[in-house]
Each structure stands twice: as C-alpha cells, then as structure tokens.
Design a protein around this motif. Structure first.
Motif, mmCIF file in Angstrom:
data_model
loop_
_atom_site.group_PDB
_atom_site.id
_atom_site.type_symbol
_atom_site.label_atom_id
_atom_site.label_comp_id
_atom_site.label_asym_id
_atom_site.label_seq_id
_atom_site.Cartn_x
_atom_site.Cartn_y
_atom_site.Cartn_z
ATOM 1 N N GLY A 26 1.978 -0.735 5.448
ATOM 2 C CA GLY A 26 1.139 -1.870 5.113
ATOM 3 C C GLY A 26 -0.226 -1.737 5.741
ATOM 4 N N ASP A 53 0.759 -7.069 3.562
ATOM 5 C CA ASP A 53 0.549 -6.627 2.188
ATOM 6 C C ASP A 53 -0.775 -7.207 1.690
ATOM 7 O OD1 ASP A 53 1.054 -9.297 1.617
ATOM 8 O OD2 ASP A 53 2.916 -8.919 0.549
ATOM 9 N N MET A 59 4.887 -7.280 6.464
ATOM 10 C CA MET A 59 5.715 -6.239 5.859
ATOM 11 C C MET A 59 6.645 -5.607 6.895
ATOM 12 S SD MET A 59 4.731 -6.219 2.754
ATOM 13 C CE MET A 59 5.540 -4.765 2.187
#
Length: 75
Positions: A26, A53, A59
């Motif tokens: 991410g 994200d 994430m």
C-alpha cells in the motif's frame, strides 16, 4: 529498520515485510499527520506507520519502524 530510511518511502507505493514474516502492500503513511487526520485510530498514534489504499483505508496493521524487516517500492 532505521526510521530515517523508512521515512524516505512515505507517500510511495511499497511492499513491507514485517518481523512476523507477513507482507503488506500500500501507500506508506506516518500516523499523526494530516494525511490520516480523517481516521482517529491513525491520527492519535505517535511514531507508527500504516499502509493505505487509494481511498485512505488501512491495508494491514499499523506498525513501528522496528517491526519492519524489509521495504520494496512497487509501481
């Protein structure tokens, strides 16, 4: 990993390998900054990092720099 080296990746898409062997991907962001101001769980934690994200959702777990074994820039 040293804080100075990890912070060179802030704002970039990375893949992070943590000490437990799990890998997450991410956009690396530091907690307690304007980038995560909308999320109180991330905003009030000092000296932690999170992978986000494109929508700003986490994430994976939040982590300290000492939890990071390896960082690799992707994309």
């Amino acid at each position: 990993m040293k804080r100075e080296k990890l912070e060179t990746y802030i704002g970039r898409q990375v893949k992070v390998l943590l000490f437990d062997g799990r890998a997450y991907e991410g956009c690396l962001q530091k907690t307690n900054t304007d980038a995560v101001k909308h999320n109180p769980n991330l905003y009030w934690k000092h000296n932690y990092y999170a992978l986000l994200d494109k929508g700003g959702n986490t994430m994976g777990p939040i982590f300290r720099c000492s939890h990071v074994t390896r960082v690799k820039e992707v994309g």
